[in-house]
Each structure stands twice: as C-alpha cells, then as structure tokens.
Design a protein around this motif. Structure first.
Motif, PDB file in Angstrom:
ATOM      1  N   PRO A   1       0.796  -1.170   0.015  1.00  0.00           N
ATOM      2  CA  PRO A   1      -0.031  -0.037  -0.024  1.00  0.00           C
ATOM      3  C   PRO A   1       0.887   1.219  -0.115  1.00  0.00           C
ATOM      4  O   PRO A   1       0.379   2.373  -0.124  1.00  0.00           O
ATOM      5  N   GLY A   2       2.201   1.247   0.182  1.00  0.00           N
ATOM      6  CA  GLY A   2       2.863   2.416   0.282  1.00  0.00           C
ATOM      7  C   GLY A   2       4.125   2.322  -0.833  1.00  0.00           C
ATOM      8  O   GLY A   2       4.098   1.412  -1.775  1.00  0.00           O
ATOM      9  N   PRO A   3       4.934   3.267  -0.860  1.00  0.00           N
ATOM     10  CA  PRO A   3       6.229   3.164  -1.809  1.00  0.00           C
ATOM     11  C   PRO A   3       7.023   2.213  -1.888  1.00  0.00           C
ATOM     12  O   PRO A   3       6.887   1.643  -0.656  1.00  0.00           O
ATOM     13  N   LEU A   4       7.580   1.455  -2.755  1.00  0.00           N
ATOM     14  CA  LEU A   4       8.400   0.468  -3.031  1.00  0.00           C
ATOM     15  C   LEU A   4       9.746   0.905  -2.644  1.00  0.00           C
ATOM     16  O   LEU A   4      10.220   2.015  -3.033  1.00  0.00           O
ATOM     17  N   GLU A   5      10.421   0.178  -2.092  1.00  0.00           N
ATOM     18  CA  GLU A   5      11.954   0.303  -1.614  1.00  0.00           C
ATOM     19  C   GLU A   5      12.577   0.083  -3.057  1.00  0.00           C
ATOM     20  O   GLU A   5      12.217  -0.672  -3.983  1.00  0.00           O
ATOM     21  N   ASP A   6      13.769   0.190  -2.944  1.00  0.00           N
ATOM     22  CA  ASP A   6      14.639   0.142  -4.538  1.00  0.00           C
ATOM     23  C   ASP A   6      14.584  -1.335  -4.785  1.00  0.00           C
ATOM     24  O   ASP A   6      14.595  -1.605  -5.959  1.00  0.00           O
ATOM     25  N   ALA A   7      14.991  -2.162  -3.834  1.00  0.00           N
ATOM     26  CA  ALA A   7      14.871  -3.612  -3.978  1.00  0.00           C
ATOM     27  C   ALA A   7      13.604  -4.083  -4.506  1.00  0.00           C
ATOM     28  O   ALA A   7      13.586  -5.157  -5.470  1.00  0.00           O
ATOM     29  N   GLU A   8      12.535  -3.792  -3.891  1.00  0.00           N
ATOM     30  CA  GLU A   8      11.131  -4.096  -4.385  1.00  0.00           C
ATOM     31  C   GLU A   8      11.017  -3.692  -5.677  1.00  0.00           C
ATOM     32  O   GLU A   8      10.359  -4.236  -6.559  1.00  0.00           O
ATOM     33  N   TYR A   9      11.360  -2.250  -5.857  1.00  0.00           N
ATOM     34  CA  TYR A   9      11.051  -1.850  -7.207  1.00  0.00           C
ATOM     35  C   TYR A   9      11.807  -2.636  -8.360  1.00  0.00           C
ATOM     36  O   TYR A   9      11.316  -2.815  -9.705  1.00  0.00           O
ATOM     37  N   ASP A  10      13.234  -3.040  -8.044  1.00  0.00           N
ATOM     38  CA  ASP A  10      13.727  -3.866  -9.029  1.00  0.00           C
ATOM     39  C   ASP A  10      13.051  -5.081  -9.295  1.00  0.00           C
ATOM     40  O   ASP A  10      13.145  -5.570 -10.573  1.00  0.00           O
ATOM     41  N   ILE A  11      12.488  -5.693  -8.240  1.00  0.00           N
ATOM     42  CA  ILE A  11      11.707  -6.982  -8.516  1.00  0.00           C
ATOM     43  C   ILE A  11      10.434  -6.631  -9.400  1.00  0.00           C
ATOM     44  O   ILE A  11      10.011  -7.452 -10.254  1.00  0.00           O
ATOM     45  N   MET A  12       9.650  -5.580  -8.888  1.00  0.00           N
ATOM     46  CA  MET A  12       8.622  -5.117  -9.783  1.00  0.00           C
ATOM     47  C   MET A  12       8.763  -4.859 -11.378  1.00  0.00           C
ATOM     48  O   MET A  12       8.235  -5.324 -12.265  1.00  0.00           O
ATOM     49  N   LYS A  13       9.979  -4.156 -11.551  1.00  0.00           N
ATOM     50  CA  LYS A  13      10.350  -4.113 -13.027  1.00  0.00           C
ATOM     51  C   LYS A  13      10.748  -5.477 -13.841  1.00  0.00           C
ATOM     52  O   LYS A  13      10.504  -5.470 -15.114  1.00  0.00           O
ATOM     53  N   THR A  14      10.798  -6.381 -13.256  1.00  0.00           N
ATOM     54  CA  THR A  14      10.980  -7.667 -13.903  1.00  0.00           C
ATOM     55  C   THR A  14       9.791  -8.463 -14.438  1.00  0.00           C
ATOM     56  O   THR A  14       9.824  -9.231 -15.508  1.00  0.00           O
ATOM     57  N   HIS A  15       8.550  -7.497 -14.299  1.00  0.00           N
ATOM     58  CA  HIS A  15       7.097  -8.278 -14.793  1.00  0.00           C
ATOM     59  C   HIS A  15       7.214  -8.055 -16.202  1.00  0.00           C
ATOM     60  O   HIS A  15       6.694  -8.641 -17.130  1.00  0.00           O
ATOM     61  N   VAL A  16       8.081  -7.044 -16.817  1.00  0.00           N
ATOM     62  CA  VAL A  16       7.993  -7.001 -18.212  1.00  0.00           C
ATOM     63  C   VAL A  16       8.816  -8.218 -18.990  1.00  0.00           C
ATOM     64  O   VAL A  16       8.186  -8.824 -19.715  1.00  0.00           O
ATOM     65  N   ASP A  17      10.016  -8.825 -18.458  1.00  0.00           N
ATOM     66  CA  ASP A  17      10.525  -9.906 -18.922  1.00  0.00           C
ATOM     67  C   ASP A  17       9.533 -10.902 -18.686  1.00  0.00           C
ATOM     68  O   ASP A  17       9.523 -11.948 -19.542  1.00  0.00           O
ATOM     69  N   GLU A  18       9.029 -10.951 -17.707  1.00  0.00           N
ATOM     70  CA  GLU A  18       8.102 -12.236 -17.047  1.00  0.00           C
ATOM     71  C   GLU A  18       6.983 -12.266 -18.227  1.00  0.00           C
ATOM     72  O   GLU A  18       6.577 -13.297 -18.453  1.00  0.00           O
ATOM     73  N   GLY A  19       6.492 -11.083 -18.555  1.00  0.00           N
ATOM     74  CA  GLY A  19       5.394 -10.826 -19.474  1.00  0.00           C
ATOM     75  C   GLY A  19       5.795 -11.616 -20.869  1.00  0.00           C
ATOM     76  O   GLY A  19       5.043 -12.408 -21.499  1.00  0.00           O
ATOM     77  N   LEU A  20       7.028 -11.133 -21.298  1.00  0.00           N
ATOM     78  CA  LEU A  20       7.556 -11.790 -22.532  1.00  0.00           C
ATOM     79  C   LEU A  20       7.566 -13.175 -22.619  1.00  0.00           C
ATOM     80  O   LEU A  20       7.440 -13.935 -23.529  1.00  0.00           O
ATOM     81  N   LYS A  21       8.370 -13.632 -21.422  1.00  0.00           N
ATOM     82  CA  LYS A  21       8.529 -15.156 -21.275  1.00  0.00           C
ATOM     83  C   LYS A  21       7.263 -15.729 -21.200  1.00  0.00           C
ATOM     84  O   LYS A  21       7.105 -16.880 -21.840  1.00  0.00           O
ATOM     85  N   MET A  22       6.169 -15.501 -20.588  1.00  0.00           N
ATOM     86  CA  MET A  22       4.840 -16.074 -20.702  1.00  0.00           C
ATOM     87  C   MET A  22       4.089 -16.083 -21.917  1.00  0.00           C
ATOM     88  O   MET A  22       3.632 -17.108 -22.380  1.00  0.00           O
ATOM     89  N   VAL A  23       4.358 -15.026 -22.675  1.00  0.00           N
ATOM     90  CA  VAL A  23       3.775 -15.101 -24.251  1.00  0.00           C
ATOM     91  C   VAL A  23       4.581 -16.144 -25.046  1.00  0.00           C
ATOM     92  O   VAL A  23       3.847 -16.900 -25.698  1.00  0.00           O
ATOM     93  N   ASP A  24       5.878 -16.172 -24.680  1.00  0.00           N
ATOM     94  CA  ASP A  24       6.709 -17.105 -25.505  1.00  0.00           C
ATOM     95  C   ASP A  24       6.264 -18.728 -25.212  1.00  0.00           C
ATOM     96  O   ASP A  24       6.128 -19.760 -26.124  1.00  0.00           O
ATOM     97  N   ARG A  25       6.167 -18.854 -23.917  1.00  0.00           N
ATOM     98  CA  ARG A  25       5.482 -20.074 -23.466  1.00  0.00           C
ATOM     99  C   ARG A  25       4.204 -20.692 -24.119  1.00  0.00           C
ATOM    100  O   ARG A  25       3.684 -21.734 -24.432  1.00  0.00           O
ATOM    101  N   MET A  26       3.412 -19.637 -24.048  1.00  0.00           N
ATOM    102  CA  MET A  26       1.794 -19.898 -24.783  1.00  0.00           C
ATOM    103  C   MET A  26       2.044 -20.113 -25.908  1.00  0.00           C
ATOM    104  O   MET A  26       1.405 -21.058 -26.557  1.00  0.00           O
ATOM    105  N   VAL A  27       2.811 -19.366 -26.753  1.00  0.00           N
ATOM    106  CA  VAL A  27       2.822 -19.498 -28.293  1.00  0.00           C
ATOM    107  C   VAL A  27       3.559 -21.077 -28.517  1.00  0.00           C
ATOM    108  O   VAL A  27       2.981 -21.572 -29.299  1.00  0.00           O
TER     109      VAL A  27
END
Length: 361
Positions: A229-255
């Motif tokens: 519910p609050g601002p992310l710490e730097d380490a947490e934000y780094d994890i959040m940013k991985t959702h881009v690569d995870e999304g691309l991997k998900m598409v590749d797996r489904m394809v």
C-alpha cells in the motif's frame, strides 16, 4: 511445403483478385467487425481501388436499421441499384452510393454471436446475377473461416491469460475496467495518428485487443510487492520491473505450448509488453530505449496506461484530478512520453472523459 503466414488483408486481396478475373466489375470487398461491448460496427479490412474510402470508420449498429435486421435474421441483402441508399444519409451509405452501383451484404457469426458483415460492391446496376451470387456465397464462407481462424487464437490467448490471473489470484489495481479503458485510449491515439504512420484498421484492431495485456507479467510478482500500500523500496522496485521480462516469457511459453505461431501481429503484443515502460528520453526500463527506438505501439500504450493509472485509484494512492493529470502529461512530452501520442489523446479529451465516466470502478 512450408508457407509463411500471411495477414488477413493479404488473404483478402488475393481472393478479390481471383474473383475479379471473372467479374472485373466487382470493385470492392470489405469486412466490418462488430464490437459488442461498444455496440459499434467498424471497418476492419477491405480490398478496394480507392484506398481512402471509409478508412477508420465506425458507427453504432443501431443507427443502421437495415444491418440490424440482417444481424437478427442471419440473411443476406442484395441491392441491385444503390440509388435507394441516397435517402439514408449515413457516411457509409453516402460513400457507397457515390462510388458503386450495386451491392451484396452478408452477416457472419462466431459462437452464434454477431462478428461482423461482408460487403461486396460493384460498378454496374444489376451486376449480381445468379452465377456471381452462387460464387460469392462460397467466397463468403472462405472469408468467414479466415476471420474466425484469425480471431480464435487471439481470443484463446487472451482467455488463457485472464484464466491465469484468476488462478493465481492476481489482485492489484489493474482491474478489468482499467484494462478496458487502456484499450480504448490506445485505440483513440492510434486512430488520431493513423494517417501519418499508415496504420490500417487491421493493425488498430490488434492494438485494441492486445493493449490490455501490457502488464501480464505481474502474475509473477509476489503479492507483498504487488499489493504493497505504500512506496516500494529500491530492491522491491527492481523486482517489480521484472514483470516486463516475465510477461514476454509468458507469451513465448503460450505460443510454443499451444502452437500459436500463426497469430498475426504477435510481435505487436511483444512490443506492447516490452516497451510500454520505456521513456522517450531513455530513462525508462527494461532496456533504456529512447525516441523511435521504442516501438510505436509501445509509445502509444505508455501514454494510455499512465493516463489511466493517474486518473484511477490505486492501492498506494488516490486518483489525481484530471486537470493535474493533463498538466503532468503535457510536462512529460518528449521526456517520459512521445509528444505526438500525448497530443493525440488530449485532442480527444471529451471522448476520453466519456470513457472514464462509463467505465468507473
């Protein structure tokens, strides 16, 4: 023998070319799709000597009673003299009556729901004889099959991703209505800049379908970060940013798992997922792309997504007033955002506000 996957527009052009060898007066074949959510009929693909005719055209289906009747009955309509359309006074009827002399129209369906209409237009009064009508009905079945086979994998992919979200109990601020609004805003921007970037109705249709999948990688983000519910710490934000690569991997797996390689414009989906957090000035992620290194669809989706995020309540903050969001978007032109995409959205602000009001949380 292996064949490359052609687009539905290329397929239609080939079919039309084959038909015109025997019936040269058959000048136009066009497909309009029906969006049940918006209750709108809009141009999708066409083969016509006039490439500018009825581009990016849409109308409420209920405003065309003759097509409503066709949709309800499932029957075709033959007009051997288009002079009768001149009294209808819609953009579509006026344009068709001006350019053509006779026409034949069929509705088509998917899972018993109206998917759209196929239009055939000729340059002579009474052009549609029994022989041509028999052949058109055969071509219509083929065109319907092409469109349904085109749409089913897309709908299946979207359904799989929605199911994955439900099964993983994904619960963040990206509600279903947020995704609808982002899709609508993406479409608005794309239509506004379509002429400059030569965006066909087919391309815009796929942008509209794929835009809601921009953040599918968030399925892989732990709840303690995703729902914080609050601002992310730097380490947490780094994890959040991985959702881009995870999304691309998900598409590749489904394809790969479901043999969806035949889905047209799949790269567009990957560009939406991979580029919508890039910044025009290069300060974004995951690759720090800048300017035109960022795909056009990524630049469009970025504006649509941020505008909606800022005007919506999120788990970590309340929605900003619209005038403050507008000021922010303008201030970030050429920095976070492509200036043209911001202007394309804001020039349609009345429509944008209608969408926000219609799809409130």
């Amino acid at each position: 023998m292996r064949h490359r996957f052609s687009s539905i527009t290329e397929d239609l052009l080939q079919l039309h070319e084959a038909m015109r060898k025997r019936w040269p007066g058959l000048l136009r074949v066009a497909i309009a799709l029906y969006d049940e959510q918006k209750e709108m009929l809009h141009t999708f693909i066409k083969s016509s000597p006039d490439t500018g005719l009825l581009n990016h055209y849409s109308i409420k289906l209920q405003e065309v009673p003759s097509l409503v009747k066709l949709a309800e009955s499932g029957e075709a309509r033959l007009i051997q003299d288009l002079e009768i359309l001149k009294d209808h006074h819609t953009v579509h009827s006026d344009a068709i009556a001006e350019h053509f002399k006779s026409s034949y129209t069929e509705p088509f369906y998917m899972a018993e729901k109206l998917l759209g209409f196929i239009f055939y237009d000729a340059d002579e009064v009474g052009y549609f004889d029994d022989d041509l009508l028999e052949q058109i009905q055969n071509y219509s079945r083929l065109i319907e099959s092409l469109i349904v086979s085109e749409m089913l994998p897309v709908k299946a992919l979207i359904g799989m991703i929605d199911t994955a979200k439900e099964l993983t109990n994904l619960r963040d601020s990206e509600t279903g209505k947020h995704l609808i609004r982002v899709a609508r805003f993406t479409e608005i921007i794309a239509l506004q800049i379509a002429d400059k970037y030569d965006l066909s109705d087919e391309i815009i249709e796929y942008m509209y379908h794929y835009a809601p999948l921009h953040d599918i990688g968030k399925i892989a983000i732990p709840d303690n970060i995703l729902l914080k519910p609050g601002p992310l710490e730097d380490a947490e934000y780094d994890i959040m940013k991985t959702h881009v690569d995870e999304g691309l991997k998900m598409v590749d797996r489904m394809v790969n798992h479901f043999s969806f390689q035949q889905i047209h414009h799949l790269q567009m989906l990957k560009d939406i997922i991979g580029d919508h957090h890039e910044h025009y000035d290069g300060a974004g992620y995951p690759k720090g792309k800048k300017g035109n290194e960022i795909s056009l669809v990524g630049r469009i989706t970025a504006v649509a997504d941020v505008f909606d995020a800022l005007t919506s309540d999120r788990i970590y903050r309340k929605a900003m007033p619209v005038d403050e969001v507008i000021a922010y978007m303008k201030a970030q032109k050429g920095k976070q955002f492509d200036s043209e995409c911001v202007d394309a959205l804001l020039v349609n602000l009345d429509t944008v506000l209608e969408i926000i009001d219609k799809f409130k949380e």
